[in-house]
Design a protein around this motif. Structure first.
Motif, PDB file in Angstrom:
ATOM      1  N   GLN A 277       8.874 -12.177 -15.130  1.00 32.56           N
ATOM      2  CA  GLN A 277      10.021 -12.807 -14.874  1.00 32.56           C
ATOM      3  C   GLN A 277      10.090 -12.988 -13.108  1.00 32.56           C
ATOM      4  OE1 GLN A 277      13.035 -13.128 -16.869  1.00 32.56           O
ATOM      5  NE2 GLN A 277      11.349 -13.431 -18.125  1.00 32.56           N
ATOM      6  N   LYS A 278       9.423 -12.417 -12.487  1.00 36.21           N
ATOM      7  CA  LYS A 278       9.130 -12.488 -11.003  1.00 36.21           C
ATOM      8  C   LYS A 278       8.554 -14.002 -10.772  1.00 36.21           C
ATOM      9  CE  LYS A 278       9.650  -7.728 -10.136  1.00 36.21           C
ATOM     10  NZ  LYS A 278       9.603  -7.200 -11.268  1.00 36.21           N
ATOM     11  N   TRP A 279       7.456 -14.152 -11.556  1.00 39.57           N
ATOM     12  CA  TRP A 279       6.636 -15.119 -11.464  1.00 39.57           C
ATOM     13  C   TRP A 279       7.285 -16.604 -11.600  1.00 39.57           C
ATOM     14  CZ3 TRP A 279       2.713 -15.711  -8.188  1.00 39.57           C
ATOM     15  CH2 TRP A 279       1.846 -14.750  -7.821  1.00 39.57           C
ATOM     16  N   PHE A 280       8.186 -16.406 -12.826  1.00 38.27           N
ATOM     17  CA  PHE A 280       8.972 -17.668 -13.453  1.00 38.27           C
ATOM     18  C   PHE A 280      10.227 -17.737 -13.317  1.00 38.27           C
ATOM     19  CE2 PHE A 280       4.639 -17.382 -15.387  1.00 38.27           C
ATOM     20  CZ  PHE A 280       4.213 -18.745 -15.238  1.00 38.27           C
ATOM     21  N   PRO A 281      10.839 -17.465 -11.901  1.00 36.20           N
ATOM     22  CA  PRO A 281      12.125 -18.007 -11.798  1.00 36.20           C
ATOM     23  C   PRO A 281      13.005 -19.108 -12.207  1.00 36.20           C
ATOM     24  CG  PRO A 281      11.367 -18.013  -9.709  1.00 36.20           C
ATOM     25  CD  PRO A 281      10.123 -17.657 -10.625  1.00 36.20           C
ATOM     26  N   ASP A 282      11.902 -20.212 -12.441  1.00 40.35           N
ATOM     27  CA  ASP A 282      12.736 -21.229 -12.802  1.00 40.35           C
ATOM     28  C   ASP A 282      12.327 -21.445 -14.519  1.00 40.35           C
ATOM     29  OD1 ASP A 282       9.809 -21.125 -12.639  1.00 40.35           O
ATOM     30  OD2 ASP A 282       9.306 -23.252 -12.395  1.00 40.35           O
ATOM     31  N   ARG A 283      11.759 -20.560 -15.090  1.00 32.93           N
ATOM     32  CA  ARG A 283      11.509 -20.781 -16.687  1.00 32.93           C
ATOM     33  C   ARG A 283      11.569 -19.187 -17.215  1.00 32.93           C
ATOM     34  NH1 ARG A 283       7.552 -24.425 -14.905  1.00 32.93           N
ATOM     35  NH2 ARG A 283       8.200 -26.558 -15.612  1.00 32.93           N
ATOM     36  N   ARG A 284      12.585 -18.523 -16.988  1.00 33.99           N
ATOM     37  CA  ARG A 284      12.551 -16.989 -17.241  1.00 33.99           C
ATOM     38  C   ARG A 284      12.823 -16.799 -18.682  1.00 33.99           C
ATOM     39  NH1 ARG A 284      16.908 -14.638 -12.817  1.00 33.99           N
ATOM     40  NH2 ARG A 284      15.578 -14.254 -11.218  1.00 33.99           N
ATOM     41  N   GLY A 285      13.341 -17.836 -19.388  1.00 34.04           N
ATOM     42  CA  GLY A 285      13.480 -17.757 -20.988  1.00 34.04           C
ATOM     43  C   GLY A 285      12.116 -18.063 -21.531  1.00 34.04           C
ATOM     44  N   LEU A 286      11.361 -19.101 -21.024  1.00 37.31           N
ATOM     45  CA  LEU A 286      10.009 -19.330 -21.639  1.00 37.31           C
ATOM     46  C   LEU A 286       9.147 -18.165 -21.435  1.00 37.31           C
ATOM     47  CD1 LEU A 286       8.062 -21.348 -22.927  1.00 37.31           C
ATOM     48  CD2 LEU A 286       7.655 -22.375 -20.504  1.00 37.31           C
ATOM     49  N   ALA A 287       9.170 -17.505 -20.270  1.00 34.90           N
ATOM     50  CA  ALA A 287       8.185 -16.511 -19.729  1.00 34.90           C
ATOM     51  C   ALA A 287       8.360 -15.344 -20.600  1.00 34.90           C
ATOM     52  CB  ALA A 287       8.316 -16.305 -18.209  1.00 34.90           C
ATOM     53  N   ALA A 288       9.530 -14.773 -21.037  1.00 33.58           N
ATOM     54  CA  ALA A 288      10.072 -13.609 -21.711  1.00 33.58           C
ATOM     55  C   ALA A 288       9.556 -13.908 -23.084  1.00 33.58           C
ATOM     56  CB  ALA A 288      11.513 -13.553 -21.642  1.00 33.58           C
ATOM     57  N   GLY A 289       9.788 -14.882 -23.632  1.00 29.82           N
ATOM     58  CA  GLY A 289       9.758 -15.450 -24.868  1.00 29.82           C
ATOM     59  C   GLY A 289       8.212 -15.259 -25.237  1.00 29.82           C
ATOM     60  N   PHE A 290       7.401 -15.827 -24.535  1.00 32.75           N
ATOM     61  CA  PHE A 290       5.980 -16.148 -24.569  1.00 32.75           C
ATOM     62  C   PHE A 290       5.392 -14.678 -24.841  1.00 32.75           C
ATOM     63  CE2 PHE A 290       1.542 -17.174 -24.337  1.00 32.75           C
ATOM     64  CZ  PHE A 290       1.409 -18.582 -24.959  1.00 32.75           C
ATOM     65  N   ALA A 291       5.868 -13.861 -23.732  1.00 34.61           N
ATOM     66  CA  ALA A 291       5.144 -12.592 -23.845  1.00 34.61           C
ATOM     67  C   ALA A 291       5.600 -11.901 -25.079  1.00 34.61           C
ATOM     68  CB  ALA A 291       5.639 -11.788 -22.706  1.00 34.61           C
ATOM     69  N   VAL A 292       6.919 -11.673 -25.358  1.00 36.64           N
ATOM     70  CA  VAL A 292       7.279 -10.665 -26.477  1.00 36.64           C
ATOM     71  C   VAL A 292       6.878 -11.449 -27.857  1.00 36.64           C
ATOM     72  CG1 VAL A 292       9.192  -9.885 -25.254  1.00 36.64           C
ATOM     73  CG2 VAL A 292       9.473 -12.008 -26.474  1.00 36.64           C
ATOM     74  N   CYS A 293       6.633 -12.696 -27.880  1.00 39.06           N
ATOM     75  CA  CYS A 293       6.218 -13.473 -29.133  1.00 39.06           C
ATOM     76  C   CYS A 293       4.670 -12.849 -29.207  1.00 39.06           C
ATOM     77  CB  CYS A 293       5.956 -14.821 -28.775  1.00 39.06           C
ATOM     78  SG  CYS A 293       5.146 -15.957 -29.843  1.00 39.06           S
ATOM     79  N   GLY A 294       3.916 -12.482 -28.247  1.00 41.85           N
ATOM     80  CA  GLY A 294       2.518 -11.602 -28.721  1.00 41.85           C
ATOM     81  C   GLY A 294       2.676 -10.697 -29.243  1.00 41.85           C
ATOM     82  N   PHE A 295       3.883  -9.755 -29.012  1.00 37.54           N
ATOM     83  CA  PHE A 295       3.938  -8.581 -29.737  1.00 37.54           C
ATOM     84  C   PHE A 295       4.379  -8.626 -31.169  1.00 37.54           C
ATOM     85  CE2 PHE A 295       6.582  -4.701 -30.906  1.00 37.54           C
ATOM     86  CZ  PHE A 295       5.989  -4.040 -30.368  1.00 37.54           C
ATOM     87  N   GLY A 296       5.028  -9.718 -31.348  1.00 34.60           N
ATOM     88  CA  GLY A 296       5.268 -10.010 -32.998  1.00 34.60           C
ATOM     89  C   GLY A 296       4.138 -10.483 -33.563  1.00 34.60           C
ATOM     90  N   ALA A 297       2.978 -11.292 -32.879  1.00 36.97           N
ATOM     91  CA  ALA A 297       1.989 -11.907 -33.502  1.00 36.97           C
ATOM     92  C   ALA A 297       0.830 -10.697 -33.842  1.00 36.97           C
ATOM     93  CB  ALA A 297       1.313 -12.921 -32.461  1.00 36.97           C
ATOM     94  N   GLY A 298       1.083  -9.700 -32.945  1.00 39.01           N
ATOM     95  CA  GLY A 298       0.077  -8.579 -33.056  1.00 39.01           C
ATOM     96  C   GLY A 298       0.130  -7.806 -34.595  1.00 39.01           C
ATOM     97  N   SER A 299       1.451  -7.769 -35.042  1.00 42.18           N
ATOM     98  CA  SER A 299       1.520  -7.275 -36.375  1.00 42.18           C
ATOM     99  C   SER A 299       1.134  -8.164 -37.484  1.00 42.18           C
ATOM    100  CB  SER A 299       3.208  -7.183 -36.563  1.00 42.18           C
ATOM    101  OG  SER A 299       3.946  -8.323 -36.760  1.00 42.18           O
ATOM    102  N   ILE A 300       1.102  -9.355 -37.334  1.00 42.93           N
ATOM    103  CA  ILE A 300       0.372 -10.191 -38.469  1.00 42.93           C
ATOM    104  C   ILE A 300      -1.082 -10.240 -38.122  1.00 42.93           C
ATOM    105  CG2 ILE A 300       0.121 -12.577 -39.128  1.00 42.93           C
ATOM    106  CD1 ILE A 300       3.056 -12.954 -37.993  1.00 42.93           C
ATOM    107  N   ILE A 301      -1.829 -10.572 -37.011  1.00 46.32           N
ATOM    108  CA  ILE A 301      -3.119 -10.650 -36.660  1.00 46.32           C
ATOM    109  C   ILE A 301      -3.782  -9.334 -37.089  1.00 46.32           C
ATOM    110  CG2 ILE A 301      -4.918 -11.244 -35.014  1.00 46.32           C
ATOM    111  CD1 ILE A 301      -2.618 -12.917 -33.511  1.00 46.32           C
TER     112      ILE A 301
END
Length: 554
Positions: free
Chosen positions: A182-206
């Protein structure tokens, strides 16, 4: 009397605890030496650090954290290993003699949220790298103790190891990369947050596919040792990349607070901009304790609870519903659950990315309203057993559930500032824990009560009865969400006499209070805002004048 009270040891101890808690939730300042700042400009050796390196490492790190979601694959093997198994004389199938391993998941979810809430301020003060390393160590120790508990057949050690320590470690790990992104991407906060927590969901599948063959190869206790060591090594490598921007960081002409930075680097111009920021963006200089106790944050907590309840409680029974209500086989149910996990991932990434354009509140409006409509229609769909309609609404529901986790970090960052994101994101995750633990226990109680009173697992009523209270919680979350003031005027305009809430209806300000509902005209709102801004400017000017040294003073 006052003197006696102040010298009372119990009173002094209580006051000391209160002061310590207040300090913990007030200070989020991360102090770094010049050497550290200079060193963090490089990834490793002489390779310059690039903020985009945070994306893949955060995804991998979060995927390992998401292994928590795959806990269900351990339930039967652990119960059979510890308690033995019994064979059904009719079907010939073996089942565990007791079912206690599932409790580990509920303990882990509770400790996950509690750890994130308690350690959020510490994360902001010490940086995401140290927090990720400490969280990884705790998670590693939890896996080792869980392995000992399984080997010695002591279920309490499993609860403490994976439930308490594992959950606590994962809670700290989860918020570490999200805070940094969130600090590195003030211009893309939504994308940055979504990509990070997307990994959390992927872990349950992989990672759900690994335990079964690994257990067959090395045995159940050693499976936790092998996985724990592999997770620990991967998490430490990822943690090396985590860091926060340097003090002078800016991207696209803005700093991490989205303040416009003077192109010529004029310190006086930038200082003037910061001084005026208080009434332009209330999140810019908000103290953490004030943010936590703000009305907006309390409303957002209820909103998050409403957005999480269906995904955590109802969708956790999806495989059973597919088999029992719609008569599908085990393989079909497993396929549907896997596809559903894909929609969870897609929702996290889609809604968070779209929120950068659509807006956070508008995105949550779509997600919460969709869930309310779907939850209201599900009993009828299940009663009629319309399979295609069930799958359609369930996948939409899952996307909205995942989207909430993708959008909430950016929403919090917009509302309360990047320096508070770690702590506030951690605290709001307790809403997820509350929904998972409390909601799961309530669902099970209602489900078992109906089965004990003549219903069968193939009767839609055992699920429809639970959908009634789940819908009620989602409706409460949606109702309170309407009062989240994202507009700077909604948050800063002084309250009218008797006012206790306000919201926007088609862009028009509506005040709610002891006087009922009162709509404010655009002209009156503009006049109130101008008066407020003039007052703040005068106060800022007076404050700067008082702070300036007098001419000729020594």
């Amino acid at each position: 009397m006052a003197t006696q009270a102040s010298t009372n040891p119990e009173s002094q101890s209580s006051n000391a605890i209160v002061r310590a808690i207040h300090r913990h939730y007030s200070d989020t300042t991360y102090v770094r030496s010049e050497q550290t700042i200079e060193r963090e400009k490089f990834l490793i050796f002489n390779i310059p650090f690039n903020r985009w390196a945070m994306f893949p490492t955060a995804f991998i790190f979060q995927a390992i954290c998401g292994s928590l979601y795959a806990w269900s694959v351990f339930n039967d093997p652990i119960d059979s290993f510890i308690y033995g198994s019994v064979t059904n004389t009719t079907t010939g199938k073996s089942t565990p003699a007791a079912h206690n391993a599932a409790v580990t998941f509920y303990i882990a979810v509770g400790c996950f949220g509690l750890s994130a809430a308690l350690n959020g301020p510490w994360l902001e003060r010490h940086g995401p790298k140290l927090a990720a390393i400490v969280g990884s160590i705790i998670f590693f120790l939890g896996n080792m103790i869980a392995a000992i508990g399984i080997y010695t057949r002591i279920i309490a050690l499993l609860y403490f190891g994976y439930g308490v320590l594992g959950g606590a470690g994962l809670g700290l790990c989860y918020i570490s990369p999200v805070s940094a992104l969130q600090k590195w991407f003030p211009d893309r906060r939504g994308l940055a947050a979504g990509f990070a927590v997307c990994g959390f969901g992927a872990g349950s599948i992989i990672l759900a596919k690994i335990p079964q063959p690994l257990t067959a190869a090395v045995g159940l206790p050693l499976t936790f040792v092998v996985l724990g060591c592999a997770y620990f090594a991967a998490m430490l490598i990822c943690a090396v990349v985590f860091r926060v921007p340097p003090p002078d960081f800016q991207v696209n002409g803005m700093d991490i607070y989205r303040n416009k930075v003077d192109k010529n680097g004029d310190p006086e111009a930038n200082a003037s901009e910061k001084a005026a920021q208080d009434y332009k963006d209330p999140s810019a200089n908000m103290v953490l304790s004030a943010a936590i106790f703000s009305t907006e944050y309390r409303i957002m907590y209820i909103m998050m609870l409403g957005n999480s309840i269906a995904g955590l409680v109802f969708l956790s029974r999806l495989a059973n519903i597919i088999k029992d209500i719609f008569g599908k086989d085990e393989a079909t149910a497993a396929t549907i659950v896997a596809i559903n996990g894909g929609f969870n991932l897609a929702g996290r990434l889609f809604f968070s990315t779209v929120s950068d354009r659509l807006g956070r509140k508008n995105s949550f409006f779509v997600m919460l309203l969709s869930q309310v409509i779907i939850l209201a229609s599900l009993p009828t769909i299940m009663e009629k057993r319309v399979y295609w309609a069930f799958l359609l609404v369930i996948w939409i529901l899952t996307s909205c559930y995942g989207g909430g986790f993708g959008c909430i970090p950016a929403f919090l960052c917009d509302m309360f500032g990047p320096s508070n994101i770690g702590a506030m994101h951690g605290i709001i995750l307790t809403a997820w824990s509350l929904a998972g633990v409390g909601g799961g226990l309530l669902f099970t109680e209602v489900y078992n009560h109906l089965l004990a009173n003549g219903y069968t697992v193939k009767d839609p009523m055992v699920y429809s009865a639970n959908l009634n209270w789940i819908l009620a919680v989602a409706c409460v979350g949606f109702f309170f969400f309407l009062f989240v003031g994202t507009n700077v005027r909604d948050r800063l305009l002084p309250k009218a006499k008797g006012e206790f809430a306000r919201l926007r209806v088609f862009g028009r300000l509506a005040r709610i209070g002891s006087f009922g509902v009162r709509f404010v005209s655009k002209a009156d709102e503009d006049a109130e805002w101008e008066a407020y801004v003039d007052k703040r400017r005068a106060e800022d000017h007076a404050g700067r004048s008082a702070a300036a040294p007098e001419v000729g003073s020594s």
